[in-house]
Write a protein that holds these residues in place. Sequence first.
Motif: not given
Lengths: 306, 223
Positions: A44, A47-48, A51, A144, A146-147, A149-150
């Motif tokens: 998490a 990922l943050a 982002k 968006d 989140d996606r 960042a992935r």
Amino acid sequence: MSTASPDLDYDSAARLLELCSAHGCSVAEIALRREAAQTGKDEASLLARMKDHYTVMREAVRGGLAIRAASPSGLSGGDAARLHAYAAGASPLLGPALARTAAYGFAVLELNAQFGRIVATPTAGSAGIVPACLMTLEDTRALDADRAARALFTAAGIGLVIGRRAPFAGAQGGCQAEVGSASAMAAAAIVEAEGGTPAQACDAAAFALMNTLGMVCDPIGGYVEVPCVSRNGMFAVHSFLAATMALAGTRCVVPLDDVVIAMRDIGRRMPRALKETAGGGLATTPTGLRYPPQPVTGKPSAAKQQ
Amino acid sequence: MKLSAFDVIGPVMIGPSSSHTAGAARIGLLARRLLGARPARARLVLHGSFAATGRGHATDRALVSGLLGHAPDDPALPAALDEAAAAGLALEFTEEDMGPDAHPNSVRLELSAPDAPGLRVSASSLGGGVIEIHDIDGYATGLRGDLDTLVCWHADKSGFLARLTAVLACVEVNIATLRTSRHGRGIDALTVIETDGPVPADALDLLSRMPVMTRLRSLQPLP
């Protein structure tokens, strides 16, 4: 290295694809889990952090689109805005997404040339390509943060494959190492953002990199502007084409690992004059010579052969 | 070399070049941390592409911005030469051909400060902001600055590493890498230890009071 699980590490696309298959997951997921295993940080927070990087990328695109003034060298500035305006016009060629993608790539590099804040992806000279592609997916596919960042972990996952065997620096490998790598990373990121398979992501990366092979690093005056600004716009579009080919089921005959070996080999054989020394190519044309490199010691410098 | 995802997507930096600007800023910052004080004088010797294209890439300003303690994404970077002048940091830039084996983006920094021993550091910017310090005061190193790091100047005496690692074991700090190099048997040596996480202050205090320890620097990971 108490928490590392070495089975999640990979030094080739072949091994990466094995891991994706064994764990039933994407390139992004393997890259994320590998990072977590190697750093001991939870997914998490990683990922943050990614982002946050995407936020800097978006700000760089926005900042670059607002540029109207020329850079200190006079070699760039204002073209991102021109392309963006053209994209918003009545009938842009091939639809608005083409010119807009290019505009985003230009924007980051124009900002970069004016000492703006960017994310090196993988280098500053190629920092426009991945953001341009993701911003275009925001426009056209409602991607968006989140996606995004992935998708950046997909890009990183492919970047790790390249970086294990070849350099990213233009001074070592030419532009193919910078823009070629960025384009491969972006193409794979687009594929996974579109729901493509890890194999398609690697094929997209292979197509993108294969078709940048031999590209030299000969920017005028050594400034990261000509051809770098336009090249970031153009190769963002190239990334979309490579992704399109892979999503259509086209297979790259030469797998990504072999393309990386070819890129390294070509980079080693490339003359130093064409590797970020301002010693040849565009930099030594009559136009290029009007913008000589500026050595730190301030001595007058002909663009010298090295 | 083992790359992180954030070596590939990153660093966040002030343009225009990851190797010539961000890498240079990271080298300057690491050198400043090794010195342990704001330098009063800095001689910066540039090789290859660093020398030839450095001003256009703001390599000079980036190195100095790092020496002033700024991160590679600090907007103060473009004005670093003015800031140095205002802060009384005397700068000298020179070019030197360091030979065919030297990386094209190489620099040697010779630093001094009133309250700190002088420092000489040779480094290269490898691309994408990744750097390597090859040499500290004549001792070979391969320091990249991505992990918490202890740098120890010490006498080459038996038992040094045993004592040092025992202290780290007591506070459960895991050693990632360890390298000692020396000027000669029984003379002076430098040990660089990368750790997973920072060494607590009380342990640092103990280490700095080890009898053969000449100087100790504790470095955070570079931004």
